[in-house]
Enzyme design. Structure first.
Site, PDB file in Angstrom:
ATOM      1  CD  GLU A   1      73.477  10.191  41.080  1.00 47.19           C
ATOM      2  OE1 GLU A   1      74.658  10.084  40.740  1.00 47.19           O
ATOM      3  OE2 GLU A   1      73.086  10.963  41.982  1.00 47.19           O
TER       4      GLU A   1
ATOM      5  CB  CYS B   1      66.514   7.026  48.347  1.00 44.34           C
ATOM      6  SG  CYS B   1      66.201   8.758  47.942  1.00 44.34           S
TER       7      CYS B   1
ATOM      8  CB  CYS C   1      64.634  19.126  40.921  1.00 46.83           C
ATOM      9  SG  CYS C   1      63.300  19.595  42.067  1.00 46.83           S
TER      10      CYS C   1
ATOM     11  CB  CYS D   1      65.689  23.384  47.450  1.00 45.16           C
ATOM     12  SG  CYS D   1      63.917  23.024  47.461  1.00 45.16           S
TER      13      CYS D   1
ATOM     14  CB  CYS E   1      68.713  20.466  46.985  1.00 48.08           C
ATOM     15  SG  CYS E   1      68.431  18.870  46.193  1.00 48.08           S
TER      16      CYS E   1
ATOM     17  N   GLY F   1      64.115  15.112  41.993  1.00 46.71           N
ATOM     18  CA  GLY F   1      62.813  15.559  41.539  1.00 46.71           C
ATOM     19  C   GLY F   1      61.782  15.721  42.641  1.00 46.71           C
TER      20      GLY F   1
ATOM     21  CB  SER G   1      59.866  13.126  50.509  1.00 44.87           C
ATOM     22  OG  SER G   1      60.350  14.361  50.994  1.00 44.87           O
TER      23      SER G   1
ATOM     24  CB  SER H   1      61.380  18.682  52.206  1.00 42.55           C
ATOM     25  OG  SER H   1      61.656  17.355  51.820  1.00 42.55           O
ATOM     26  CG  LEU H   2      58.741  22.572  57.946  1.00 43.40           C
ATOM     27  CD1 LEU H   2      57.646  23.202  57.098  1.00 43.40           C
ATOM     28  CD2 LEU H   2      58.178  22.153  59.312  1.00 43.40           C
TER      29      LEU H   2
ATOM     30  CB  CYS I   1      69.442  13.956  52.688  1.00 41.54           C
ATOM     31  SG  CYS I   1      68.058  15.089  52.566  1.00 41.54           S
TER      32      CYS I   1
END
Length: 347
Positions: free
Chosen positions: A94, A109, A116, A120, A123, A167, A199, A222-223, A341
């Site tokens: 996507e 984006c 992935c 996380c 996500c 990813g 990112s 991405s913290l 996001c």
């Protein structure tokens, strides 16, 4: 069994030169091919009308276009558009167009992997398995096809690109940089690298490699938490790439490239949204110029997180700014079509 032909867009310039020489073609034919492929974005040799029919048939016999095909398109009530693409091997990915016509800003984006591997916890893509890396032409296709759609819909080309889709870009390093080279090349889209942001969830070696390669695009980390315990609880990658190592790598990146750096920080209710969390985050913004993008959490089915409320988000941003940090609250776009996001999962 027939051997699958190689995508002509995946060959090196040296391979293309060798092929043209083997066919006895003049050197200028290489430039013609590159213009058709990278400037005009054709996906068929039949479209290359300034080449003879014999030459086009020769090309067909040796190469192919393993291009993405449009599988589904959804439009959000806020104007965001999500595209699902079908890859040549049946996998789906996507990408998202985020238009802000009043500001003449049209951001795409893009995805860099099918699925992935970083898992996380918050996500949707992280709940999927990583099936494979996307090839350079597959990343390019997302940009080219959305750019064409943007021109038809809004009469405007895309203005910005963020590698923030499905990813981890730095785990597909070669193909990501290849796609950016094509996008920024005068023989491609000619886009400024300063309008491109890559990112990462935090791959120390990858960040240092970007620095050594002296890239010109922007870097986003991405913290999502400013201490290791909290960050590891939601991002397992932090166990091997802790915050101290990432800060060292980003400082190195800044010293080598002078590139723009930002932190992406999703605010989760009751996890990382206190004034103390903001003060810890401000402490990570002292050694080099950095902007913090504060993001509200977007719900993912089966995931037990919730977004901080609006007063907490505003207070968090205010605390950062009072401490001298450039901070922007970014409201989510495309939530109603799972395009915001962290929501990309081929739905």
């Amino acid at each position: 069994m027939e051997i699958q032909k190689k995508d002509i867009r995946a060959v090196t310039n040296a391979e293309l030169q060798a092929y043209c020489k083997e066919q006895g073609w003049e050197n200028y034919r290489i430039k013609q091919l590159q213009i058709w492929i990278w400037q005009k974005g054709v996906v068929s040799f039949d479209e290359m009308t300034n080449l003879s029919l014999t030459m086009r048939e020769n090309l067909k016999a040796h190469w192919t276009f393993l291009h993405l095909k449009e599988d589904a398109v959804q439009k959000s009530s806020d104007g965001t558009i999500k595209y699902r693409w079908l890859c040549h091997d049946g996998h789906k990915i996507e990408s998202v167009l985020i238009p802000v016509p009043d500001e003449q800003r049209f951001t795409i984006c893009v995805s860099s992997q099918v699925g992935c591997s970083l898992s996380c916890k918050f996500c949707a893509t992280g709940q999927m398995k990583r099936m494979r890396n996307l090839e350079c032409p597959e990343i390019w296709d997302q940009v080219m096809m959305v750019d064409l759609h943007c021109q038809k819909t809004y009469g405007h080309r895309i203005t910005n690109i963020v590698y923030m889709g499905m990813g981890e870009p730095l785990l597909n390093y070669g193909n990501v940089l290849c796609s950016i080279e094509r996008i920024t090349s005068p023989d491609g889209l000619g886009m400024s690298p300063r309008r491109i942001t890559v990112s990462t969830a935090g791959i120390e070696k990858g960040i240092r490699r970007l620095a050594d390669d002296k890239v010109k695009f922007n870097l986003a980390l991405s913290l999502h938490a400013a201490d290791d315990k909290k960050r590891s609880s939601i991002m397992p990658i932090n166990d091997q790439n802790n915050i101290a190592s990432l800060m060292s790598a980003i400082l190195y990146f800044h010293q080598k490239t002078g590139g723009r750096i930002s932190y992406e920080y999703i605010l989760f209710k009751g996890l990382n949204d206190t004034p103390q969390d903001a003060k810890l985050l401000a402490g990570l913004c002292k050694e080099f110029p950095v902007r913090v993008n504060i993001i509200e959490y977007n719900p993912v089915a089966g995931v037990n997180f919730s977004s901080a409320d609006d007063p907490s988000i505003d207070r968090f941003g205010r605390t950062l700014r009072d401490l001298g940090v450039m901070a922007t609250v970014r409201r989510s776009r495309g939530k109603d079509i799972d395009a915001a996001c962290g929501q990309l999962a081929n739905k």
